[in-house]
Write a protein that holds these residues in place. Structure first.
Motif, PDB file in Angstrom:
ATOM      1  N   GLY A 193       0.837  -1.183   0.000  1.00  0.00           N
ATOM      2  CA  GLY A 193       0.000   0.000   0.000  1.00  0.00           C
ATOM      3  C   GLY A 193       0.872   1.232   0.000  1.00  0.00           C
ATOM      4  O   GLY A 193       2.035   1.184  -0.394  1.00  0.00           O
ATOM      5  N   ILE A 194       0.319   2.342   0.461  1.00  0.00           N
ATOM      6  CA  ILE A 194       1.098   3.566   0.545  1.00  0.00           C
ATOM      7  C   ILE A 194       1.478   3.807   2.002  1.00  0.00           C
ATOM      8  O   ILE A 194       0.937   3.187   2.910  1.00  0.00           O
ATOM      9  N   GLN A 195       2.444   4.684   2.203  1.00  0.00           N
ATOM     10  CA  GLN A 195       2.980   4.922   3.537  1.00  0.00           C
ATOM     11  C   GLN A 195       1.871   5.195   4.542  1.00  0.00           C
ATOM     12  O   GLN A 195       0.978   6.007   4.307  1.00  0.00           O
ATOM     13  N   THR A 196       1.939   4.497   5.666  1.00  0.00           N
ATOM     14  CA  THR A 196       0.960   4.610   6.736  1.00  0.00           C
ATOM     15  C   THR A 196       1.712   4.949   8.016  1.00  0.00           C
ATOM     16  O   THR A 196       2.588   4.202   8.439  1.00  0.00           O
ATOM     17  N   ASP A 197       1.381   6.082   8.632  1.00  0.00           N
ATOM     18  CA  ASP A 197       2.115   6.511   9.819  1.00  0.00           C
ATOM     19  C   ASP A 197       1.916   5.554  10.988  1.00  0.00           C
ATOM     20  O   ASP A 197       2.829   5.333  11.781  1.00  0.00           O
ATOM     21  N   ASP A 198       0.729   4.993  11.117  1.00  0.00           N
ATOM     22  CA  ASP A 198       0.430   4.085  12.229  1.00  0.00           C
ATOM     23  C   ASP A 198      -0.141   2.771  11.688  1.00  0.00           C
ATOM     24  O   ASP A 198      -1.338   2.502  11.811  1.00  0.00           O
ATOM     25  N   PRO A 199       0.701   1.938  11.091  1.00  0.00           N
ATOM     26  CA  PRO A 199       0.199   0.666  10.567  1.00  0.00           C
ATOM     27  C   PRO A 199       0.028  -0.350  11.688  1.00  0.00           C
ATOM     28  O   PRO A 199       0.563  -0.201  12.783  1.00  0.00           O
ATOM     29  N   GLY A 200      -0.726  -1.392  11.424  1.00  0.00           N
ATOM     30  CA  GLY A 200      -0.899  -2.472  12.393  1.00  0.00           C
ATOM     31  C   GLY A 200      -1.053  -3.786  11.663  1.00  0.00           C
ATOM     32  O   GLY A 200      -1.471  -3.820  10.500  1.00  0.00           O
ATOM     33  N   ILE A 201      -0.718  -4.894  12.347  1.00  0.00           N
ATOM     34  CA  ILE A 201      -0.799  -6.197  11.693  1.00  0.00           C
ATOM     35  C   ILE A 201      -1.073  -7.272  12.732  1.00  0.00           C
ATOM     36  O   ILE A 201      -0.636  -7.166  13.884  1.00  0.00           O
ATOM     37  N   ALA A 202      -1.849  -8.286  12.344  1.00  0.00           N
ATOM     38  CA  ALA A 202      -2.158  -9.417  13.215  1.00  0.00           C
ATOM     39  C   ALA A 202      -2.128 -10.689  12.388  1.00  0.00           C
ATOM     40  O   ALA A 202      -2.500 -10.693  11.207  1.00  0.00           O
ATOM     41  N   LEU A 203      -1.684 -11.789  13.012  1.00  0.00           N
ATOM     42  CA  LEU A 203      -1.539 -13.082  12.340  1.00  0.00           C
ATOM     43  C   LEU A 203      -2.208 -14.161  13.176  1.00  0.00           C
ATOM     44  O   LEU A 203      -2.084 -14.176  14.398  1.00  0.00           O
ATOM     45  N   ALA A 204      -2.909 -15.060  12.509  1.00  0.00           N
ATOM     46  CA  ALA A 204      -3.484 -16.238  13.166  1.00  0.00           C
ATOM     47  C   ALA A 204      -3.504 -17.377  12.156  1.00  0.00           C
ATOM     48  O   ALA A 204      -3.345 -17.155  10.945  1.00  0.00           O
TER      49      ALA A 204
END
Length: 272
Positions: free
Chosen positions: A161-172
């Motif tokens: 995507g494009i630059q995100t100041d506050d990105p987040g990620i989760a994995l399951a």
């Protein structure tokens, strides 16, 4: 990035923590690891997994999982293993009663793809780990979502995507199949939280936009849970529209029994 990670091992009831700390002796950073065995009242003496050797390169952003007595740890520190510095993730594991394995560079996380925000480690139903992370934006402001397993020669690009100041990620995992939820901006979409799935981790589905609660803006902190084929994504809300108010309270919960179709509301069905 986030500088502490917690894990629970249901096989023996051990709680484990990995964290960044600063040495009182020389102000160098360290990655430490400690365990709280089942029934114990205090953590065992923390171990120094990695120690910073200069004042230019930090150790940070640990991710941790523990299953069947084995700890799986990643952290930002690949510069330790190459000439000239190449920031990126390293992976190490430790079986119960054993020593930490030699650091293994997560190929595809170094250089301009170093980690941005938290690093997530989870294990599948066979106890095999997977790692998910967001790369630092490149010079053209492209930001990558990547996935890696120790058996892979290189981390794969899930999407960008494009630059995100506050990105987040989760994995399951759904059994042995990895699933991702992440907060990331796309130039052509107003959606902010996305879902993608894979059978092996090598190729991924086109990300699905998670529906917002009316004018709400979800993200950046996301969590993901899977049980018996059902998927739930929890997210904070970073903003809202006065002209299109929310119908549900905080936090936002998106659910699906047949992805990619999701519905979004929350534990409280009213904002009052």
């Amino acid at each position: 990035g986030r500088n502490v990670a917690l894990a629970y091992d249901s096989s023996d009831g051990t709680v484990a923590v990995a964290y960044q700390t600063e040495s009182a002796a020389d102000s160098h950073y360290e990655i430490r690891y400690a365990e709280l065995p089942r029934g114990a009242s205090a953590f065992l003496t923390p171990e120094k997994v990695q120690v910073q050797t200069d004042t230019e390169h930090w150790l940070y952003s640990p991710g941790l999982a523990r299953a069947n007595g084995t700890a799986h740890l990643v952290y930002q520190g690949a510069w330790l293993l190459c000439t000239g510095g190449c920031p990126g993730l390293v992976y190490r594991s430790k079986a119960a009663g054993g020593s930490w394995t030699a650091a293994q560079v997560v190929v595809g996380s170094e250089g301009g793809h170093s980690v941005h925000g938290q690093t997530v480690v989870r294990v599948d139903s066979n106890g095999v780990p997977g790692v998910a992370f967001l790369g630092e934006p490149d010079t053209d402001y492209t930001q990558y979502v990547r996935f890696w397993r120790p058996s892979m020669a290189s981390a794969v690009v899930v999407t960008k995507g494009i630059q995100t100041d506050d990105p987040g990620i989760a994995l399951a995992f759904a059994g042995t199949k990895p699933r991702l939820a992440f907060a990331l901006n796309y130039a052509s979409s107003a959606a902010t939280v996305w879902y993608s799935e894979s059978d092996t981790g090598a190729t991924w589905s086109t990300p699905t936009a998670i529906p917002q609660d009316h004018g709400g803006i979800m993200g950046p902190w996301v969590s993901l849970a899977i049980s018996q084929g059902k998927v739930a994504i929890a997210a904070t809300e970073s903003g809202a529209s006065g002209s299109d108010p929310d119908a549900c309270g905080q936090p936002k919960i998106s659910q699906s029994s047949a992805p990619p179709a999701f519905t979004t509301c929350g534990p409280a069905t009213s904002v009052s």
